[in-house]
Write an enzyme that holds these catalytic residues in place. Sequence first.
Site, PDB file in Angstrom:
ATOM      1  N   LYS A  79       0.870  -1.182   0.000  1.00  0.00           N
ATOM      2  CA  LYS A  79       0.000   0.000   0.000  1.00  0.00           C
ATOM      3  C   LYS A  79       0.906   1.229   0.000  1.00  0.00           C
ATOM      4  O   LYS A  79       1.940   1.230   0.683  1.00  0.00           O
ATOM      5  CB  LYS A  79      -0.866  -0.030   1.255  1.00  0.00           C
ATOM      6  CG  LYS A  79      -1.850   1.125   1.369  1.00  0.00           C
ATOM      7  CD  LYS A  79      -2.701   0.971   2.638  1.00  0.00           C
ATOM      8  CE  LYS A  79      -3.743   2.056   2.765  1.00  0.00           C
ATOM      9  NZ  LYS A  79      -4.587   1.874   3.980  1.00  0.00           N
ATOM     10  N   SER A 154      -9.565   1.842   3.104  1.00  0.00           N
ATOM     11  CA  SER A 154      -8.711   2.596   2.229  1.00  0.00           C
ATOM     12  C   SER A 154      -7.704   1.735   1.463  1.00  0.00           C
ATOM     13  O   SER A 154      -7.128   2.195   0.478  1.00  0.00           O
ATOM     14  CB  SER A 154      -7.924   3.651   3.032  1.00  0.00           C
ATOM     15  OG  SER A 154      -7.095   3.020   3.988  1.00  0.00           O
ATOM     16  N   SER A 178      -9.681  -0.482   7.362  1.00  0.00           N
ATOM     17  CA  SER A 178      -9.141  -0.431   5.997  1.00  0.00           C
ATOM     18  C   SER A 178      -8.429  -1.661   5.489  1.00  0.00           C
ATOM     19  O   SER A 178      -8.062  -1.697   4.309  1.00  0.00           O
ATOM     20  CB  SER A 178      -8.208   0.760   5.850  1.00  0.00           C
ATOM     21  OG  SER A 178      -8.964   1.917   5.679  1.00  0.00           O
TER      22      SER A 178
HETATM   23  N1  GLN Z   1     -13.073   4.219   6.700  1.00  0.00           N
HETATM   24  C1  GLN Z   1     -12.345   4.690   7.834  1.00  0.00           C
HETATM   25  C2  GLN Z   1     -11.933   6.127   7.624  1.00  0.00           C
HETATM   26  O1  GLN Z   1     -12.256   6.645   6.612  1.00  0.00           O
HETATM   27  C3  GLN Z   1     -11.163   3.812   8.117  1.00  0.00           C
HETATM   28  C4  GLN Z   1      -9.978   4.113   7.271  1.00  0.00           C
HETATM   29  C5  GLN Z   1      -8.785   3.273   7.655  1.00  0.00           C
HETATM   30  O2  GLN Z   1      -8.901   2.266   8.340  1.00  0.00           O
HETATM   31  N2  GLN Z   1      -7.627   3.720   7.239  1.00  0.00           N
HETATM   32  O3  GLN Z   1     -11.327   6.731   8.435  1.00  0.00           O
END
Ligand code: GLN
Length: 507
Positions: A79, A154, A178
């Site tokens: 990532k 994400s 994420s």
């Molecule tokens: N969807 C969550 C956010 O937007 C989690 C994102 C993540 O785990 N990086 O913050």
Amino acid sequence: MPPHNEFDGIRALHDALAARTISARELAAGALDAVAARTDLNAFLHVDPDLTLAQADAADQLLARGAGTCLTGIPLAHKDVFATRGWRTTAASKMLAHYVSPFDATVVARLMDAGAVSLGKLNCDEFAMGSGNRNSAFGPVRNPWNPDVVPGGSSGGSAAAVAAGLVMAATGTDTGGSVRQPAALCGVSGIKPTYGTVSRFGIVAFGSSLDQAGPIARHARDLLEVLDIISGFDPRDSTSLETCDGVPNAPGRIRGDFNTASQRQAQAGGHPLEGLRIGVPREYFSAGLAADVAGAVDGALSVFESLGARRVAISLPHTALAIPAYYVIAPAEASSNLERYDGVRYGHRAEKYGDLNEMVSRSRSEGFGPEVLRRIMVGTYVLSHGYYDAYYLQAQRVRRMIADDFARAFSQQCDVIMGPVTPTVARPIERGAESPTTDWLADIYTLGVSLAGLPALSIPCGFSGGDRPLPVGLQIIGNYFSEGRLLAIADRFQQTTDWHRRTPRQP
Ligand code: GLN
């Protein structure tokens, strides 16, 4: 199709590499071709074939000497929030569009030391903020099961790359879901370990008290191979744990627990999971959960029952409060972490400005996308004088109550908790009239685990109906440091089912 897909997981591929029936170079070259053929997914942000092939050649040399580890020569990718020396590290932001890190993140370094071959950097939501990979400055990632829907986020590029068969495994990060959520929406497996077990050193910071790295792969067994290598104490991360319940936080810990649990399952014969108490939280099956998701999760629970486990109805009463608490705490930490991007030291700098103040404000408003700016505004507001007690402190109290809900369930009622990962299958990439904060509500089942710092994984457990069925994920949550046991339970499920082996049609 790249050649690694002919092998049933990392172990099988390793055996072929060790036996020299295939070379790391052939694998890497095949995977690079496949990546180049699937630019439609927009899963990869940066590739550098020379670098990848050099890593593969080094792996081949080790393997030729009979050396290396189980990961030597295995194609994977990172990532784009993990700092990497050779490839750019952009966090999918215009702010860092040209940034090249002078060092590797600990996770990256450990995988390189193990001989894994990196195919490059994967698209994600900008600064890991989002649930659909629609917030990348470099365009959305498409779901390999249907190009019109999100892959989740994400870590959407990571999940899409694994689902499309471009890599055997990928790294991701999970701040509020994420790793688990994109794994679920792409029909692959992913694990977020206990907070503090994997080093955050060299990971672009979002919410420091929540961020954890975790792998995404097809099989739970492959998650084990990667997670066991990347976990372990790191003196360069101040929140890294030296011990886990008295056991050193080091590679081998998770594998040891996995082996113990698997042996116990094997000895139990016809009912390998006899005695396993699965807590099923009432709050995870309330209004808002789509019928096809509920049905697939229920089917998975029945499979576990057939293996000897039993369901226990439990309650996690503060579940609904996870959304407001997380969306105060995570933006607060983000606003503080993102303060460093001021156009002075690194990152985007505006071309035109009058004075220093204008340089900073223009650089930030140009460099950050709308979701990141929204989080910075919210975070700065809740931390400001006069609001701190009302929002931030209150959210921290709620965070404690949420952790207590889990602690009560694990101490009195159940061994693991199971439920859905997301309320629906993957949604359309086009937002239409939907508000950007609609995404926040869909994080309902993943945020509590993150706030409590618990380990949890997501494995494929079925599909929605219709002519283009989309994958459904099952979430398995365990007590602190139970990663090995969770993976053994998931592995047992995957010996009985084949959801994780289903692959999307090639275009
Ligand atoms: N969807 C969550 C956010 O937007 C989690 C994102 C993540 O785990 N990086 O913050």
